[in-house]
Design a protein around this motif. Structure first.
Motif, short mmCIF file in Angstrom:
data_model
loop_
_atom_site.label_atom_id
_atom_site.label_comp_id
_atom_site.label_asym_id
_atom_site.label_seq_id
_atom_site.Cartn_x
_atom_site.Cartn_y
_atom_site.Cartn_z
N LEU A 373 0.83 -1.20 0.00
CA LEU A 373 0.00 0.00 0.00
C LEU A 373 0.86 1.25 0.00
N GLU A 374 1.92 1.24 0.77
CA GLU A 374 2.81 2.39 0.80
C GLU A 374 3.46 2.61 -0.56
N GLU A 375 3.81 1.53 -1.24
CA GLU A 375 4.40 1.68 -2.58
C GLU A 375 3.42 2.28 -3.57
N LEU A 376 2.11 1.85 -3.49
CA LEU A 376 1.08 2.40 -4.40
C LEU A 376 0.86 3.90 -4.13
N ILE A 377 0.80 4.27 -2.83
CA ILE A 377 0.61 5.68 -2.50
C ILE A 377 1.80 6.51 -3.00
N ALA A 378 2.99 6.01 -2.86
CA ALA A 378 4.18 6.73 -3.32
C ALA A 378 4.16 6.86 -4.85
N ALA A 379 3.69 5.81 -5.56
CA ALA A 379 3.63 5.86 -7.02
C ALA A 379 2.63 6.91 -7.50
N ARG A 380 1.47 7.05 -6.83
CA ARG A 380 0.47 8.05 -7.21
C ARG A 380 0.98 9.47 -7.03
N ARG A 381 1.68 9.67 -5.99
CA ARG A 381 2.18 11.03 -5.73
C ARG A 381 3.16 11.47 -6.81
N LYS A 382 3.89 10.53 -7.37
CA LYS A 382 4.81 10.89 -8.43
C LYS A 382 4.06 11.23 -9.71
#
Length: 382
Positions: A373-382
């Protein structure tokens, strides 16, 4: 069906053991010990060490062998009353001075055997009286036969005397002055004594080994394996590592009385006093006295041919068999319950381990999802 005591309020039956305990504590007990052996083996010192008090006076060295020319074995009786924690024991110590002190010791055991038989005969006559008061009961409960620590084997005198005594009294062989032999020599000497006892079919006292308590069984096995007991006796204290202990001081070191690596005094004391005193008393009553009584009545022409006597003996035998069967069944049920409890405990442990493993697995899965989940959230922010 009538209600049992467990279904209703307590009525006091469980207090019967307490009542019995009070009666026994108030009456006390009689205990008679006989010591047999040659002069100079430390019998008096052993008795004084056993009860930590001066019960037997020592003879002067110049008087110890003064009566050899008379060729008589005497019977000395010493009485004492010992109290511990409010419980009284009327102790009787019977010594046999003159035994084995002559060049020709033929029939030197006859006075001892006659004394043992006289005590059984006197008690039997007392039991047949119309008015019976407390008798002067001197039936010997245990006989300690002291063996000279020669390190070789039993003498013919020792074998003959023990064969005469073992059918009349609880016989316990004792190797005197154990500090005169090395541990290896003592073990070899004990083994030779046990072989001689088995070869000549000498019935020494064998305490009951099996018990419902595993610790008691182990303790009884340890005591039985030490027979014949090697003992060291001393009335003086010596200092070992800053502590006072009973023992004997030598140039090479100290022989401690209560050190089980030095001798078997502690095991013998536990057998005589702490663990098997009641068994010694009951064995004297139920085995040796009964055998004497049966032989005496049979010699007088009274035997089990009497229908009443035969019926009573059959009933007693049946009751003993039923009691033994109940005891075995109870012991077996207890063992089964213990096994069932252990299996149940093992299942609980296995279930606990399985749940812990499942919990750890779930915890790892949750942690992996959190990282994803943390990886998905980080990908969206980029």
């Amino acid at each position: 069906m009538a209600p049992t005591a467990s279904d209703t309020a307590a009525i006091g039956i469980a207090n019967l053991p307490n009542q019995r305990h009070k009666i026994v504590s108030r009456k006390g007990a009689n205990f008679t010990i006989m010591v047999v052996g040659e002069s100079g083996l430390g019998k008096s010192t052993f008795i004084n060490t056993l009860f930590t008090t001066l019960l037997r006076e020592y003879k002067k060295p110049e008087q110890r062998f003064a009566k050899q020319l008379e060729r008589t074995v005497q019977i000395d009786v010493v009485r004492a009353e010992i109290e511990e924690k409010g419980f009284n024991v009327r102790l009787t110590v019977i010594d046999t001075p003159g035994f084995g002190d002559y060049v020709n010791n033929e029939d030197c055991w006859v006075p001892i055997v006659e004394f043992l038989d006289e005590q059984h005969q006197g008690y039997m006559q007392h039991e047949s009286k119309a008015h019976r008061k407390s008798p002067d009961d001197l039936r010997v409960h245990v006989c300690l036969y002291f063996i000279n620590p020669s390190g070789h084997n039993l003498k013919p005198l020792d074998i003959e005397v023990m064969k005469q005594l073992c059918t009349r009294v609880n016989l316990i062989p004792v190797v005197a002055k154990a500090d005169t032999l090395t541990p290896a020599d003592m073990l070899a000497f004990k083994e030779r004594i046990r072989d001689a006892i088995a070869t000549h079919n000498i019935q020494v006292y064998s305490p009951p080994v099996q018990s419902e308590d595993e610790d008691t069984t182990r303790r009884n096995t340890s005591i039985l394996s030490a027979m014949p007991f090697s003992v060291i006796a001393s009335e003086s204290d010596v200092v070992v590592n800053g502590q006072k202990v009973r023992g004997r001081q030598y140039l090479w070191g100290v022989a401690e009385v209560e050190n089980e690596s030095h001798c078997d005094f502690k095991k013998l004391r536990n057998l005589l006093i702490r663990t098997h005193m009641h068994d010694l008393i009951s064995t004297t009553e139920e085995h040796h006295f009964e055998n004497f009584r049966i032989n005496k009545l049979t010699a007088e022409g009274r035997s089990d041919d009497d229908p009443a006597v035969r019926a009573r003996k059959n009933l007693e035998q049946k009751m003993r068999e039923e009691e033994e069967a109940l005891r075995k069944r109870f012991t077996e049920q207890v063992r089964m319950e213990e096994n069932r409890f252990r299996q149940w405990e093992q299942k609980l442990i296995s279930e606990r381990d399985r749940l812990n493993l499942d919990l750890e697995t779930q915890h790892k899965q949750v942690k992996a999802l959190e990282e994803e989940l943390e990886e998905l959230i980080a990908a969206r922010r980029k």
